[in-house]
Design an enzyme around this catalytic site. Structure first.
Site, PDB file in Angstrom:
ATOM      1  CD  GLN A 137      -2.766   0.856   0.123  1.00  0.00           C
ATOM      2  OE1 GLN A 137      -3.161   0.039  -0.915  1.00  0.00           O
ATOM      3  NE2 GLN A 137      -4.210   1.883   0.897  1.00  0.00           N
ATOM      4  CG  HIS A 173      -2.426  -6.430  -2.058  1.00  0.00           C
ATOM      5  ND1 HIS A 173      -2.899  -7.385  -2.705  1.00  0.00           N
ATOM      6  CD2 HIS A 173      -1.497  -5.457  -3.669  1.00  0.00           C
ATOM      7  CE1 HIS A 173      -2.777  -7.556  -4.482  1.00  0.00           C
ATOM      8  NE2 HIS A 173      -2.486  -6.936  -4.388  1.00  0.00           N
ATOM      9  CG  LEU A 174      -2.108   0.613  -4.546  1.00  0.00           C
ATOM     10  CD1 LEU A 174      -1.431   1.497  -4.121  1.00  0.00           C
ATOM     11  CD2 LEU A 174      -0.752   0.705  -6.042  1.00  0.00           C
ATOM     12  CG  HIS A 175      -7.338  -0.797  -1.501  1.00  0.00           C
ATOM     13  ND1 HIS A 175      -5.914  -1.567  -0.497  1.00  0.00           N
ATOM     14  CD2 HIS A 175      -7.626  -1.164  -0.761  1.00  0.00           C
ATOM     15  CE1 HIS A 175      -6.164  -1.078   0.648  1.00  0.00           C
ATOM     16  NE2 HIS A 175      -7.517  -0.806   1.146  1.00  0.00           N
ATOM     17  CG  PHE A 176      -6.725   4.229  -4.731  1.00  0.00           C
ATOM     18  CD1 PHE A 176      -6.246   5.010  -4.954  1.00  0.00           C
ATOM     19  CD2 PHE A 176      -5.893   2.941  -5.930  1.00  0.00           C
ATOM     20  CE1 PHE A 176      -5.013   6.037  -4.966  1.00  0.00           C
ATOM     21  CE2 PHE A 176      -4.716   3.896  -6.391  1.00  0.00           C
ATOM     22  CZ  PHE A 176      -4.354   5.762  -6.013  1.00  0.00           C
TER      23      PHE A 176
END
Length: 442
Positions: free
Chosen positions: A210, A247-250
């Site tokens: 993230q 964990h990369l998220h929008f």
């Protein structure tokens, strides 16, 4: 500038995939070897077929082009809007959500600011503790802990990719081809806060932690713009600012009411002038409990995205937690450094606020507060909302220091003093696709 923090912070709840509710990490690891779960991992995803929405990707597209709100009737429904909402409601009919968020009570808290309160009593009971430290904004991805590759493909609405010929395309079924890069996916949030609550997961197979980068932030800006509905906002929480999954998220959802932060007056501080005479301007929020910066301007989507991404990269590299709100179809972006978790760890947050168990992430900071107890909802007041959000904010001195460092990191050229009134163009109007029985106004 380098900022070190070594804090002991209580664990906070995290959203789980449906696959994880009753499974241990050993169970999940064993299943993944098979893998018969049709997941988003490298075992299943690269041989799958999913819908794909390819957005028009014009490098020098202006932020102000293409969306006309002057008629007073709100924007027309875009194809992406119809697609997202149709797919989201289809997943609801299949019972993929933990609960029906449209039955949650919602009200506008009486007072000057119009803070919005929602009662969601069960959401926090169906989560488990987060699995990483939240006093470090940047941490390596850990495949052994929960991440979106463990999500089932039935939770995915569609892939979201740039078009190869600068025209919008939609394919109901398209083979996943990761040879040209890992796919971006839009998936449901199984524990939604609002109607149409989704996750944008950039390059899911690359398993980024993230953290903001220029490419992923531009992707999020494209999602806000393509949806073309001011009721649809995109948010981001860093680690340490109540992101619950590394964990990369929008995140994004629909809310037909204006968020209080969108109505706050601003004072223009600085601007970046580009060779093409386009300009990104940066303002400071005024008369709002949380200190923050607002990015907007007559500029290209790339220029606006780069200015915000540069600022975010500075904050995360210096271990400063922050939240981002993309509003007004991508025209306005709010950047909000925060310190609530630090204050909480140091024992500086009052017990009365802690008892409400509200973790102020991007939606709460923007003025949409999800409450977990009936008592807190019934007694919600503007004073409570102000007290909570005031604890989130950096001190005025600290915020001024950060603003100066951000100005240097993003290349701002000059300072202006220009106080503007409440920003009305970004206030969403009620739209027909939103449930009408979900709001109780006092």
């Amino acid at each position: 500038m380098s900022i070190e923090r070594m804090l002991t912070i209580k664990r906070v709840p995290t959203v789980l995939s449906n696959y994880q509710e009753n499974a241990s990490s050993e169970d999940l690891e064993s299943k993944a070897r098979g893998c018969d779960r049709n997941c988003l991992g490298k075992c299943c995803f690269p041989v799958s077929k999913l819908p794909i929405y390819a957005f028009k990707n014009v490098e020098h597209e202006m932020v102000e082009n293409g969306i006309d709100l002057s008629c007073g009737r709100g924007p027309p429904m875009s194809f992406l809007n119809n697609l997202l909402l149709g797919q989201w409601e289809e997943r609801m009919s299949r019972g993929l959500f933990r609960y029906d968020v449209t039955t949650c009570e919602t009200k506008v808290i009486p007072g000057k600011y119009g803070f919005i309160a929602q009662l969601n009593e069960g959401r926090h009971l169906k989560k488990r503790a987060t699995e990483f430290r939240i006093d470090q904004v940047l941490q390596p991805f850990d495949d052994n802990k929960f991440n979106f590759t463990k999500v089932g493909q039935e939770e995915v609405l569609f892939r979201f990719e740039p078009s190869k010929n600068n025209e919008m395309h939609y394919f109901p079924s398209s083979a996943v081809d990761d040879s040209s890069g890992a796919p971006n996916v839009v998936a449901i949030n199984v524990s939604p806060i609002e109607y149409g609550h989704v996750l944008l997961i950039p390059r899911v197979l690359d398993c980024f932690p993230q953290r903001i980068d220029h490419e992923s932030f531009l992707l999020a800006l494209h999602l806000a713009r393509e949806t073309a509905d001011p009721a649809f906002r995109v948010g981001y929480n860093s680690l340490g600012a109540f992101a619950t999954i590394n964990h990369l998220h929008f995140q994004a959802y629909y809310l037909s009411l204006p968020l209080p932060i969108e109505k706050a007056p601003t004072c223009r501080l600085m601007a970046i002038k580009e060779p093409s005479d386009t300009r990104v301007s940066v303002s400071k929020l005024l008369d709002y409990p949380v200190s923050g910066l607002v990015f907007e301007g007559e500029c290209t989507l790339h220029n606006l995205s780069d200015a915000v991404a540069n600022s975010c990269v500075f904050l995360q590299n210096n271990n400063i937690p922050f939240n981002v709100l993309i509003a007004d179809c991508g025209r306005r972006i709010f950047l909000l450094p925060q310190c609530y978790a630090e204050k909480q760890a140091l024992g500086e947050v009052g017990q009365e606020l802690l008892d409400t168990q509200v973790n102020p992430a991007v939606w709460e900071i923007s003025g949409h507060i999800v409450l977990k107890r009936r008592k807190d909802y019934d007694e919600a007041s503007e004073q409570y909302a102000w007290s909570l959000l005031s604890e989130v904010s950096q001190s005025e001195k600290r915020f001024q220091e950060l603003t100066q460092f951000i100005a240097e990191a993003a290349g701002f050229l000059h300072v202006e003093n220009d106080v503007t009134a409440n920003h009305e163009s970004g206030v969403p109007r009620a739209t027909s696709h939103l449930p009408k029985d979900c709001l109780v106004q006092h």
